[in-house]
Design a protein around this motif. Sequence first.
Motif, PDB file in Angstrom:
ATOM      1  N   ASN A  77       0.825  -1.203   0.000  1.00  0.00           N
ATOM      2  CA  ASN A  77       0.000   0.000   0.000  1.00  0.00           C
ATOM      3  C   ASN A  77       0.866   1.263   0.000  1.00  0.00           C
ATOM      4  N   LYS A  78       1.771   1.293  -0.949  1.00  0.00           N
ATOM      5  CA  LYS A  78       2.721   2.398  -1.002  1.00  0.00           C
ATOM      6  C   LYS A  78       2.040   3.671  -1.486  1.00  0.00           C
ATOM      7  N   THR A  79       2.327   4.755  -0.782  1.00  0.00           N
ATOM      8  CA  THR A  79       1.824   6.082  -1.161  1.00  0.00           C
ATOM      9  C   THR A  79       2.988   7.061  -1.064  1.00  0.00           C
ATOM     10  N   PRO A  80       2.866   8.217  -1.700  1.00  0.00           N
ATOM     11  CA  PRO A  80       3.858   9.267  -1.422  1.00  0.00           C
ATOM     12  C   PRO A  80       3.913   9.534   0.081  1.00  0.00           C
ATOM     13  N   LEU A  81       5.073   9.903   0.560  1.00  0.00           N
ATOM     14  CA  LEU A  81       5.282  10.041   2.006  1.00  0.00           C
ATOM     15  C   LEU A  81       5.496  11.498   2.395  1.00  0.00           C
ATOM     16  N   ARG A  82       4.657  11.979   3.314  1.00  0.00           N
ATOM     17  CA  ARG A  82       4.853  13.327   3.850  1.00  0.00           C
ATOM     18  C   ARG A  82       6.049  13.304   4.800  1.00  0.00           C
ATOM     19  N   VAL A  83       7.050  14.153   4.530  1.00  0.00           N
ATOM     20  CA  VAL A  83       8.280  14.127   5.302  1.00  0.00           C
ATOM     21  C   VAL A  83       8.236  15.162   6.426  1.00  0.00           C
ATOM     22  N   GLY A  84       8.847  14.812   7.543  1.00  0.00           N
ATOM     23  CA  GLY A  84       9.198  15.749   8.603  1.00  0.00           C
ATOM     24  C   GLY A  84      10.712  15.759   8.627  1.00  0.00           C
ATOM     25  N   LEU A  85      11.301  16.610   7.789  1.00  0.00           N
ATOM     26  CA  LEU A  85      12.726  16.523   7.452  1.00  0.00           C
ATOM     27  C   LEU A  85      13.511  17.680   8.055  1.00  0.00           C
ATOM     28  N   ARG A  86      14.650  17.355   8.607  1.00  0.00           N
ATOM     29  CA  ARG A  86      15.651  18.335   9.013  1.00  0.00           C
ATOM     30  C   ARG A  86      16.706  18.335   7.916  1.00  0.00           C
ATOM     31  N   LEU A  87      16.878  19.480   7.238  1.00  0.00           N
ATOM     32  CA  LEU A  87      17.731  19.522   6.046  1.00  0.00           C
ATOM     33  C   LEU A  87      19.202  19.662   6.440  1.00  0.00           C
ATOM     34  N   SER A  88      19.703  18.627   7.098  1.00  0.00           N
ATOM     35  CA  SER A  88      21.078  18.650   7.608  1.00  0.00           C
ATOM     36  C   SER A  88      22.098  18.763   6.491  1.00  0.00           C
ATOM     37  N   ALA A  89      21.765  18.229   5.328  1.00  0.00           N
ATOM     38  CA  ALA A  89      22.719  18.261   4.217  1.00  0.00           C
ATOM     39  C   ALA A  89      23.018  19.680   3.749  1.00  0.00           C
ATOM     40  N   ALA A  90      22.132  20.627   4.053  1.00  0.00           N
ATOM     41  CA  ALA A  90      22.354  22.013   3.648  1.00  0.00           C
ATOM     42  C   ALA A  90      23.202  22.785   4.660  1.00  0.00           C
ATOM     43  N   GLY A  91      23.438  22.195   5.843  1.00  0.00           N
ATOM     44  CA  GLY A  91      24.218  22.855   6.871  1.00  0.00           C
ATOM     45  C   GLY A  91      23.363  23.703   7.785  1.00  0.00           C
ATOM     46  N   PRO A  92      23.945  24.243   8.848  1.00  0.00           N
ATOM     47  CA  PRO A  92      23.182  25.064   9.796  1.00  0.00           C
ATOM     48  C   PRO A  92      22.700  26.357   9.140  1.00  0.00           C
ATOM     49  N   ARG A  93      21.544  26.817   9.569  1.00  0.00           N
ATOM     50  CA  ARG A  93      21.066  28.121   9.108  1.00  0.00           C
ATOM     51  C   ARG A  93      21.992  29.196   9.664  1.00  0.00           C
ATOM     52  N   THR A  94      22.570  29.966   8.781  1.00  0.00           N
ATOM     53  CA  THR A  94      23.594  30.928   9.164  1.00  0.00           C
ATOM     54  C   THR A  94      23.225  32.309   8.650  1.00  0.00           C
ATOM     55  N   ASN A  95      23.224  33.271   9.562  1.00  0.00           N
ATOM     56  CA  ASN A  95      22.923  34.666   9.226  1.00  0.00           C
ATOM     57  C   ASN A  95      24.073  35.554   9.644  1.00  0.00           C
ATOM     58  N   GLU A  96      24.429  36.492   8.787  1.00  0.00           N
ATOM     59  CA  GLU A  96      25.387  37.537   9.120  1.00  0.00           C
ATOM     60  C   GLU A  96      24.621  38.847   9.245  1.00  0.00           C
ATOM     61  N   VAL A  97      24.666  39.425  10.427  1.00  0.00           N
ATOM     62  CA  VAL A  97      23.942  40.664  10.690  1.00  0.00           C
ATOM     63  C   VAL A  97      24.952  41.794  10.828  1.00  0.00           C
ATOM     64  N   ASN A  98      24.850  42.758   9.943  1.00  0.00           N
ATOM     65  CA  ASN A  98      25.735  43.915   9.996  1.00  0.00           C
ATOM     66  C   ASN A  98      24.922  45.116  10.462  1.00  0.00           C
ATOM     67  N   ALA A  99      25.229  45.604  11.662  1.00  0.00           N
ATOM     68  CA  ALA A  99      24.496  46.720  12.257  1.00  0.00           C
ATOM     69  C   ALA A  99      25.419  47.934  12.358  1.00  0.00           C
ATOM     70  N   VAL A 100      25.009  49.011  11.722  1.00  0.00           N
ATOM     71  CA  VAL A 100      25.799  50.244  11.720  1.00  0.00           C
ATOM     72  C   VAL A 100      24.997  51.332  12.421  1.00  0.00           C
TER      73      VAL A 100
END
Length: 904
Positions: free
Chosen positions: A381-404
């Motif tokens: 009874n195979k169906t497409p699978l809804r994923v609850g995925l952590r996209l580890s392959a893309a690396g950590p979410r990284t933000n650079e904030v420049n405040a002047v």
Amino acid sequence: MATKKQARQPTPKKLAAATWSALSVMAMLGMNTQSAWAQAENDPNKPQRVEITGSSIKRIDAETALPVQIINRESIEKSGVTTAAELLSKVSASTAGLTDGASFSDNGGTQRGFNGANLRGIGVSSTLILLNGRRLANFASPGTSSGVDLNSIPSAAIQRVEVLKDGASAIYGADAIGGVINFITRPDYQGAEISAYVGNTQHGGADKKIVSLSGGIGSLSQDRYNLMGVVNFQNTGGLRSTQRSWIGSAYQPDINLDVGSSNTFPANVRRTTASGGATGSRLNPSAPTCNPPATVFAADSFVGSKACLYDYMHDTEIFPESQRASLLGRAQFAIDADNTLFAEVLHSDTKTTYRISPLTVTNLNYPVTGIYYPNDLITTNKTPLRVGLRLSAAGPRTNEVNAVAQRLIVGAKGTIAGWDYDTALNHSVSKVDDKYVDGYVRTSAFDSAFLTGKINPFGPSGTEGTSLLNAAKISDAARQSRATTDAFDIKASRELFAMAGGNAGLAIGAEYRREKLEFTPSALLAAGEIRGDGAASAYGGSRTVKALFAELNLPILSNLEAQAAVRHDSYNDVGSTTNPKFGLRWTPAKEVVVRGSYSAGFRAPSLADINEPARTGQTSGIYNDPLGCIKTGNIDNTKNPDYCGIQPDLIKGGTANLKPETSKQFSAGIVVEPSRSLTASLDYWRIEKSDTLLANEGAYFSDPKSNPGYAIRGAADPSLPGIPGPILSVDGRVKNIGSLKTSGVDINLNWKLPENSLGKFNVSLNGTYVIDYKTRNTAASPEVNGVGIYTDTQVVQRWRHTLTFDFDRGPWGATLQQTYYQGYHDQNTLADGSTRDVPAYVLWDLSGSYKFSKAFSLRAGIKNLLDTNPPRSNQIYSFIAGYDPSYTDPRGRFVYISGNYSFK
């Protein structure tokens, strides 16, 4: 009562012309007052009148009717603090401010890089920050907190800090409800100075290096000019959670902390229906071994399922990396002995890097034809699978904030015709660029790539899938914000008539201020093409504020003095307000001062509060639905995973037609000085706020019955009778729905022991005892006394203090300082319903110094001498789990050495 009122506003060009005309007149007056210059030079010992924060009237006696804590440069150096934010952590009246750790979470991370002060815990937006008595522009990045970024304060240039722990709306502006913190820089510096600082933690990470250069030429009294400048460079390393062994898991059942995410790698999956919706229990092809340590078997949370649980604390940076450079320059020219022209320039540039756990993917179905379909797990009874995925392959979410932060002030001050005056033009700017540099993907590109089945949600992808993922990654200057404040102010004071206790004093003044905010999203963000972040619209807002104020100082008797002040502020967008202030100072004996005050306040909603369009993001915390994450079904101890460990969408933004907050403040205290070596003070304070502005994402989770409108739910599952549908989103937009009443006592003690053969000893105590902190989240909500209890978004400890022991012997000096935060009831009870207590948090800092000569000195110290870890907490508001980052320091023992050399 606020009233709407429109009026023609003077243009900046007209203001500039008027100001420079006034300066020209003062200059001409100065040419004819050389005799006054000579007279002042011949009387250098004449007592000088000074202006103390909390009053616009100059006076000789610094002890006023208001409680002002003064922190001088020597005390700052002895405590080992290197930033304005660190300094305020030593002020007991400062509660629940925004710190480096807390800014990961504030408003879903949209105000990354913002450190804010919060006197009395009544809100960052209710504490007024001044630099040399004048405003700076608020931190530009819009969010739930509006205020000056402490990172923009040039700490190396600070001469002293004056903390007014009382409402000052009648003096400085209607928004000074909680008090005023005035950072004052060196006024007249000559010579040159170089200082260096280097420090590191015992366990690695969060190292710090600082270099400061200071220089000044000219004597204002002799050369009639002074030019000075301070340049400061700071570099701080980041700290990852894996660098601290005490960092706990997001799942700690012994303290009832269970905020692990159901979005994992390898992905949890669910079968789908014909319409594409998800159904049935979560499954994971790697269960029960999962992928430790970040991903673990979820049996303890989701009994009966074969799912895994992601522990995001293993992939989070708990202290950000930052680089900071600042310049403060000041020029003064004495027209004559009584009048001075001045200019001041500030430039501060801070770059902060934030890294948190990888992106989540929750709305995509992996195709049956995908090359990584888990055929061993799902055989029929195979169906497409809804994923609850952590996209580890893309690396950590990284933000650079420049405040002047930038500020330019030109003005004049002095005395004309018996009036002490001070006037200036102020142009202040805050610019914040938040760049998404890694870990984020373009929504359409990633969705298309994922639906090919070539990106593996259960393990490493092949070459083609990796290429597709990398092609979908972005580096985007997503958020650009700019805030400006242009102001003209003028005030003048003088003595009036004689009274029994001396001459009465009068101060009058006016201010015109124009504030502006602009937010510009990138094309990707505007199109909703950054996965995990909702579409954002460009917007802007502006307002003008006109104000008039007057203050009287009345020495009724030789030992009784009264202060009366009133200020009228007119906002072109939210109306007008008039706020009084009354103070009384009584000296029944020369060793005793009794003081008291009453005032009112009015805080207008910020420009973002009113103008920011609604948009969708994610909650900052991971929550358990209080109506659904419970025992369900026929199996004992079963929890439904759809309601546990959720991080729903968050609707955030402003709300039109918000009302201002209003307040009333009262204080009364006593200062005693039984001897020249001992001074003690005790001050009671009380603050009441109405129509409090709240944007509280956690209100529903803490009290669902009183806050039903916060949660937006999907359709209920018929198989779960009595359980509402799952939470799809939470409404976290700003609302005028709250109220606050808080009171407490400030205690200050300074004892200079008699000098003996061992040296000089000094003991000082700065403490705050909070009597109550009563809040309502809505008019229908019950009043909650939050003192000593973690409520909603913060904790207000019952007692906080800083205790300092100083020792000096010739060239040697040593300081031992204790910072104490009393324990409190945790945000959530234990599993059995009993209260969980967070223990007290106590830090000891030790420093020692040696002066080799008048020019050269060294200081070495250990911060957190006993290597005390933050106490564990089950709070779930902050993205950082397991402890509270709003008042604790995760760095541990920190060793530093600094040196200073002066050329004069």
